[in-house]
Motif scaffolding. Sequence first.
Motif, PDB file in Angstrom:
ATOM      1  N   LYS A  95      32.922  25.029  38.523  1.00 55.68           N
ATOM      2  CA  LYS A  95      31.686  25.374  37.834  1.00 55.68           C
ATOM      3  C   LYS A  95      31.928  25.438  36.161  1.00 55.68           C
ATOM      4  CE  LYS A  95      28.774  26.892  41.673  1.00 55.68           C
ATOM      5  NZ  LYS A  95      28.007  28.008  42.192  1.00 55.68           N
ATOM      6  N   ARG A  96      32.896  26.701  35.785  1.00 58.74           N
ATOM      7  CA  ARG A  96      33.168  26.900  34.495  1.00 58.74           C
ATOM      8  C   ARG A  96      34.036  25.955  33.772  1.00 58.74           C
ATOM      9  NH1 ARG A  96      35.213  31.808  37.268  1.00 58.74           N
ATOM     10  NH2 ARG A  96      37.166  30.847  36.772  1.00 58.74           N
ATOM     11  N   GLY A  97      34.638  24.778  34.459  1.00 61.61           N
ATOM     12  CA  GLY A  97      35.289  23.739  34.197  1.00 61.61           C
ATOM     13  C   GLY A  97      36.768  24.289  33.687  1.00 61.61           C
ATOM     14  N   ASP A  98      37.010  25.430  34.427  1.00 58.63           N
ATOM     15  CA  ASP A  98      38.573  25.625  34.149  1.00 58.63           C
ATOM     16  C   ASP A  98      39.550  24.798  34.662  1.00 58.63           C
ATOM     17  OD1 ASP A  98      37.445  27.926  33.239  1.00 58.63           O
ATOM     18  OD2 ASP A  98      37.904  29.137  35.125  1.00 58.63           O
ATOM     19  N   VAL A  99      39.138  23.832  35.657  1.00 50.88           N
ATOM     20  CA  VAL A  99      40.123  22.809  36.280  1.00 50.88           C
ATOM     21  C   VAL A  99      39.264  21.557  36.624  1.00 50.88           C
ATOM     22  CG1 VAL A  99      41.528  24.591  37.520  1.00 50.88           C
ATOM     23  CG2 VAL A  99      39.531  23.621  38.458  1.00 50.88           C
ATOM     24  N   ASP A 100      39.731  20.282  36.598  1.00 48.26           N
ATOM     25  CA  ASP A 100      39.458  19.079  36.576  1.00 48.26           C
ATOM     26  C   ASP A 100      39.064  19.007  37.924  1.00 48.26           C
ATOM     27  OD1 ASP A 100      39.362  17.686  33.878  1.00 48.26           O
ATOM     28  OD2 ASP A 100      41.357  18.582  34.039  1.00 48.26           O
ATOM     29  N   PHE A 101      40.138  19.133  39.095  1.00 48.80           N
ATOM     30  CA  PHE A 101      40.107  19.160  40.454  1.00 48.80           C
ATOM     31  C   PHE A 101      40.808  20.279  41.118  1.00 48.80           C
ATOM     32  CE2 PHE A 101      42.867  15.565  39.418  1.00 48.80           C
ATOM     33  CZ  PHE A 101      43.964  15.849  40.323  1.00 48.80           C
TER      34      PHE A 101
END
Length: 281
Positions: free
Chosen positions: A99-105
């Motif tokens: 949700k935070r966009g810390d990772v792509d997957f």
Amino acid sequence: MCPMKLLKVTAASATVFALALTATACGSDDGGDSGNGGGKKITVGIKYDQPGIGLKEPDGSFSGFDVDVATYVAKQLGYDAKNIEFKETPSADRENALKRGDVDFIVASYSINDERKKQVDFAGPYLLAHQDLLVRADEKGISEGTDLNGKKLCSVTGSTSAQNVKKEIAPKANLQEVGTYSECVDGLASGAVDALTTDDSILAGYSAQEQYKGKFKLVGLKLSNENYGIGVKKGDTEMVDKINKALEKMVSDKSWDKAVQENFGDSYKNEPAPKIGDIVK
């Protein structure tokens, strides 16, 4: 007039320099870009403490089945191994990391279930595991059919294994929930807990470690079906489709079989590679 000419040249040069800086800044973005390589980085969430699944080695490198899957998928998306940034994503933080966009997957022994599907989307599954128990090698009080209520069990906060214990397997067990499976292994070794419970793939990795060989054993239960999926930010159907195609190719070109053998060996009796979208209840 000379000073004026110098001023004009300096101002023009400053403008060109400023534009060059702007262009450089725009071109240096190394954030992930779904399916677009070109030297950019992609960030993948994995576990750091699961031997055979996702492990950060003492030299800073990474190993494990999930790492191999993530590397293969990223390559199919257009990213070289050197452009993959692995980020630790503990079980309790996986949904928030997306949700935070810390990772792509995320490829981190991430079991697909209805509750999680409300928050994230999944590609896969890419492995079918089963919840089991890891006990000390001389343990005789826990075997198939043993009532686990009242037993001291250990699992990780946010894991499906912990939820299964509380809801179905042994609601009255003395369940200790900690941050990492390594803490559970330490508790099992010291006698603080009777058993570590999680997926058999994870347990097999721990029991195969050099320092633990001969000290632990898997009970051999199939307490649940754990369909490992690759977590993607909710709504990113394009990424899901691309990852699914990569997984299908990994199975068809036998890279999946090679990764299973290299990471789990002969001691782990794995299920065949699941079909994309085939969730075993």
